[in-house]
Enzyme design. Structure first.
Site, PDB file in Angstrom:
ATOM      1  N   LYS A  11      66.426 -63.075 -29.890  1.00 29.38           N
ATOM      2  CA  LYS A  11      65.779 -63.825 -30.969  1.00 29.38           C
ATOM      3  C   LYS A  11      66.462 -65.177 -31.217  1.00 29.38           C
ATOM      4  O   LYS A  11      67.592 -65.410 -30.748  1.00 29.38           O
ATOM      5  CB  LYS A  11      65.759 -62.955 -32.231  1.00 29.38           C
ATOM      6  CG  LYS A  11      64.923 -61.667 -32.067  1.00 29.38           C
ATOM      7  CD  LYS A  11      64.842 -60.883 -33.376  1.00 29.38           C
ATOM      8  CE  LYS A  11      64.003 -59.617 -33.222  1.00 29.38           C
ATOM      9  NZ  LYS A  11      63.865 -58.900 -34.508  1.00 29.38           N
ATOM     10  N   TYR A  51      53.381 -59.955 -33.596  1.00 32.30           N
ATOM     11  CA  TYR A  51      53.802 -59.107 -34.714  1.00 32.30           C
ATOM     12  C   TYR A  51      52.625 -58.649 -35.582  1.00 32.30           C
ATOM     13  O   TYR A  51      52.842 -58.248 -36.729  1.00 32.30           O
ATOM     14  CB  TYR A  51      54.838 -59.839 -35.562  1.00 32.30           C
ATOM     15  CG  TYR A  51      56.247 -59.785 -34.973  1.00 32.30           C
ATOM     16  CD1 TYR A  51      56.922 -58.569 -34.842  1.00 32.30           C
ATOM     17  CD2 TYR A  51      56.902 -60.937 -34.568  1.00 32.30           C
ATOM     18  CE1 TYR A  51      58.201 -58.508 -34.321  1.00 32.30           C
ATOM     19  CE2 TYR A  51      58.194 -60.881 -34.035  1.00 32.30           C
ATOM     20  CZ  TYR A  51      58.831 -59.656 -33.924  1.00 32.30           C
ATOM     21  OH  TYR A  51      60.102 -59.593 -33.404  1.00 32.30           O
ATOM     22  N   ASN A 114      68.273 -60.416 -36.626  1.00 30.05           N
ATOM     23  CA  ASN A 114      69.011 -59.293 -36.032  1.00 30.05           C
ATOM     24  C   ASN A 114      69.121 -59.347 -34.506  1.00 30.05           C
ATOM     25  O   ASN A 114      69.210 -58.323 -33.851  1.00 30.05           O
ATOM     26  CB  ASN A 114      68.444 -57.962 -36.539  1.00 30.05           C
ATOM     27  CG  ASN A 114      66.997 -57.779 -36.187  1.00 30.05           C
ATOM     28  OD1 ASN A 114      66.401 -58.621 -35.528  1.00 30.05           O
ATOM     29  ND2 ASN A 114      66.417 -56.662 -36.605  1.00 30.05           N
ATOM     30  N   HIS A 117      65.040 -57.783 -30.143  1.00 28.83           N
ATOM     31  CA  HIS A 117      63.919 -56.863 -30.351  1.00 28.83           C
ATOM     32  C   HIS A 117      63.967 -55.801 -29.265  1.00 28.83           C
ATOM     33  O   HIS A 117      64.354 -56.096 -28.136  1.00 28.83           O
ATOM     34  CB  HIS A 117      62.598 -57.640 -30.242  1.00 28.83           C
ATOM     35  CG  HIS A 117      61.390 -56.759 -30.052  1.00 28.83           C
ATOM     36  ND1 HIS A 117      60.763 -56.141 -31.098  1.00 28.83           N
ATOM     37  CD2 HIS A 117      60.732 -56.364 -28.928  1.00 28.83           C
ATOM     38  CE1 HIS A 117      59.741 -55.416 -30.628  1.00 28.83           C
ATOM     39  NE2 HIS A 117      59.712 -55.534 -29.309  1.00 28.83           N
ATOM     40  N   GLU A 128      53.512 -55.078 -25.059  1.00 27.74           N
ATOM     41  CA  GLU A 128      54.355 -56.256 -25.267  1.00 27.74           C
ATOM     42  C   GLU A 128      54.645 -56.974 -23.946  1.00 27.74           C
ATOM     43  O   GLU A 128      54.649 -58.209 -23.902  1.00 27.74           O
ATOM     44  CB  GLU A 128      55.643 -55.837 -25.982  1.00 27.74           C
ATOM     45  CG  GLU A 128      55.358 -55.388 -27.413  1.00 27.74           C
ATOM     46  CD  GLU A 128      56.538 -54.698 -28.097  1.00 27.74           C
ATOM     47  OE1 GLU A 128      56.378 -54.316 -29.274  1.00 27.74           O
ATOM     48  OE2 GLU A 128      57.606 -54.536 -27.472  1.00 27.74           O
TER      49      GLU A 128
HETATM   50  P1  ATP Z   1      62.309 -54.909 -33.592  1.00 22.29           P
HETATM   51  O1  ATP Z   1      60.845 -54.532 -33.647  1.00 22.29           O
HETATM   52  O2  ATP Z   1      62.554 -56.401 -33.703  1.00 22.29           O
HETATM   53  O3  ATP Z   1      63.022 -54.309 -32.421  1.00 22.29           O
HETATM   54  P2  ATP Z   1      62.921 -52.812 -35.438  1.00 22.29           P
HETATM   55  O4  ATP Z   1      61.940 -52.003 -34.646  1.00 22.29           O
HETATM   56  O5  ATP Z   1      64.320 -52.302 -35.543  1.00 22.29           O
HETATM   57  O6  ATP Z   1      63.020 -54.289 -34.864  1.00 22.29           O
HETATM   58  P3  ATP Z   1      60.828 -53.271 -37.369  1.00 22.29           P
HETATM   59  O7  ATP Z   1      60.630 -52.385 -38.537  1.00 22.29           O
HETATM   60  O8  ATP Z   1      59.904 -53.166 -36.197  1.00 22.29           O
HETATM   61  O9  ATP Z   1      62.357 -53.083 -36.880  1.00 22.29           O
HETATM   62  O10 ATP Z   1      60.831 -54.758 -37.905  1.00 22.29           O
HETATM   63  C1  ATP Z   1      60.578 -55.854 -37.044  1.00 22.29           C
HETATM   64  C2  ATP Z   1      61.478 -57.002 -37.391  1.00 22.29           C
HETATM   65  O11 ATP Z   1      61.143 -57.489 -38.678  1.00 22.29           O
HETATM   66  C3  ATP Z   1      62.965 -56.656 -37.503  1.00 22.29           C
HETATM   67  O12 ATP Z   1      63.630 -56.626 -36.269  1.00 22.29           O
HETATM   68  C4  ATP Z   1      63.477 -57.769 -38.378  1.00 22.29           C
HETATM   69  O13 ATP Z   1      63.643 -58.987 -37.626  1.00 22.29           O
HETATM   70  C5  ATP Z   1      62.320 -57.954 -39.349  1.00 22.29           C
HETATM   71  N1  ATP Z   1      62.524 -57.143 -40.566  1.00 22.29           N
HETATM   72  C6  ATP Z   1      62.457 -55.798 -40.682  1.00 22.29           C
HETATM   73  N2  ATP Z   1      62.706 -55.396 -41.938  1.00 22.29           N
HETATM   74  C7  ATP Z   1      62.938 -56.532 -42.647  1.00 22.29           C
HETATM   75  C8  ATP Z   1      63.246 -56.806 -44.007  1.00 22.29           C
HETATM   76  N3  ATP Z   1      63.365 -55.824 -44.890  1.00 22.29           N
HETATM   77  N4  ATP Z   1      63.409 -58.102 -44.360  1.00 22.29           N
HETATM   78  C9  ATP Z   1      63.274 -59.113 -43.481  1.00 22.29           C
HETATM   79  N5  ATP Z   1      62.972 -58.929 -42.176  1.00 22.29           N
HETATM   80  C10 ATP Z   1      62.815 -57.654 -41.759  1.00 22.29           C
HETATM   81 MG    MG Z   2      59.984 -52.715 -34.167  1.00 26.02          MG
END
Ligand code: ATP
Ligand code: MG
Length: 139
Positions: A11, A51, A114, A117, A128
């Site tokens: 990211k 997304y 974070n 992804h 994806e």
């Molecule tokens: P990713 O899909 O990026 O691998 P993930 O599966 O661990 O992450 P998801 O629930 O799919 O988490 O959320 C997608 C992304 O949205 C997260 O990686 C983060 O960048 C963002 N995100 C998730 N929760 C929050 C939050 N509470 N506040 C801000 N951003 C968030």
């Molecule tokens: Mg996710």
């Protein structure tokens, strides 16, 4: 039977901090083979499309602006049990809750920014990869 393909993005926060190489090294050392990879800067439309599953979540706007705030690396990865093993390697969504030694624990600053992804299912991994790569880009 679980699949052997997953999809990742390094990211904008991680690219900005200069940790792209370190993260790719961790991924390769963990046994993932790179099947396709490119360096891109998503448009707003592309990020919203990628997304779309999160469009009702309160953080959707923040997520899209973050993901278009700079270039990213997108990659298709291969390994046995790829989806689950990759999510173990990256750790919890919130880096402060991620296990010691995981990519998010090592390189990420917050739940929003974070570092990486990882696909959450075999089906989404294929969707994806299809979103970002055409057949000729896959080795
Ligand atoms: P990713 O899909 O990026 O691998 P993930 O599966 O661990 O992450 P998801 O629930 O799919 O988490 O959320 C997608 C992304 O949205 C997260 O990686 C983060 O960048 C963002 N995100 C998730 N929760 C929050 C939050 N509470 N506040 C801000 N951003 C968030
Ligand atoms: Mg996710």
């Amino acid at each position: 039977m679980t699949g052997n393909i997953t999809f990742t993005m390094i990211k904008p926060d991680a690219v900005r901090k200069g940790t792209t190489g370190a993260i790719l090294n961790d991924i390769i050392q963990a046994g993932f083979k790179i099947r396709a990879m490119k360096y891109v800067h998503l448009t707003q439309k592309q990020a919203e499309g990628f997304y779309a599953v999160h469009k009702e979540r309160p953080f959707f706007g923040e997520l899209v602006s973050f993901m278009i705030s700079g270039p990213i690396v997108v990659a298709m990865l291969e390994k046995s049990n790829a989806v689950a093993d990759f999510r173990t390697l990256i750790g919890a969504t919130d880096p402060s809750k991620a296990e010691e030694g995981t990519i998010r624990r090592k390189y990420a600053d917050s739940i929003a920014e974070n570092a990486v992804h990882g696909s959450d299912s075999d089906e989404n991994a294929h969707i994806e990869c299809g979103f970002h790569f055409s057949q000729y880009e896959i080795i």
